[in-house]
Design an enzyme around this catalytic site. Structure first.
Site, mmCIF file in Angstrom:
data_model
loop_
_atom_site.group_PDB
_atom_site.id
_atom_site.type_symbol
_atom_site.label_atom_id
_atom_site.label_comp_id
_atom_site.label_asym_id
_atom_site.label_seq_id
_atom_site.Cartn_x
_atom_site.Cartn_y
_atom_site.Cartn_z
ATOM 1 N N ASP A 24 0.885 -1.168 0.000
ATOM 2 C CA ASP A 24 0.000 0.000 0.000
ATOM 3 C C ASP A 24 0.920 1.214 0.000
ATOM 4 O O ASP A 24 1.355 1.676 1.041
ATOM 5 C CB ASP A 24 -0.910 -0.025 1.221
ATOM 6 C CG ASP A 24 -1.965 1.061 1.191
ATOM 7 O OD1 ASP A 24 -2.184 1.648 0.115
ATOM 8 O OD2 ASP A 24 -2.565 1.332 2.237
ATOM 9 N N CYS A 77 -4.279 4.986 -3.477
ATOM 10 C CA CYS A 77 -5.571 5.678 -3.515
ATOM 11 C C CYS A 77 -5.535 6.698 -4.657
ATOM 12 O O CYS A 77 -6.200 7.712 -4.631
ATOM 13 C CB CYS A 77 -5.928 6.317 -2.174
ATOM 14 S SG CYS A 77 -4.726 7.488 -1.573
#
Length: 123
Positions: A24, A77
């Site tokens: 991530d 994101c």
């Protein structure tokens, strides 16, 4: 400390391999514009380009630590291809030089369904 980075560790410490890894990575956050509209005014292509080397380094390190047959998930994101597809493409190209084969899995082929259809009873 005695070691400055993972690359300075003796090889005897490096054979650790993991069956599942989540990368991530830090990103520009342009995928959050809907909930943070002020980010739109600050976004630039150069921010995405600046993130690319770090994102690629994290992904490549994750692939080094992945055991044969394991699964790695690359996550941001961000919605822009500089931080998503371009990073994955560069990692796959780099892995072509390695002995271990890496394959790209389309998420729909491994996820049980497309996503949550309701959050709780009655919604």
């Amino acid at each position: 400390g005695p070691f400055r980075s993972l690359s300075s560790l003796p090889n005897t410490f490096l054979p650790l391999r993991y069956s599942h890894i989540l990368c991530d990575v830090p990103c520009s956050g342009d995928g959050t514009f809907r909930k943070s509209p002020t980010k739109w005014a600050k976004w630039s292509v150069s921010a995405s380009l600046a993130n690319h080397p770090c994102q690629l380094a994290i992904l490549l390190r994750g692939l080094q630590l992945l055991q044969s047959g394991g699964r790695l998930v690359y996550s941001t994101c961000s919605l822009n291809p500089i931080e998503c597809e371009a990073v994955v493409c560069a990692a796959l190209q780099a892995q072509c030089q390695e002995e271990e084969e890496v394959s790209l899995v389309i998420p729909e082929s491994v996820l049980p369904q497309a996503g949550a259809l309701q959050w709780c009873e009655g919604l």
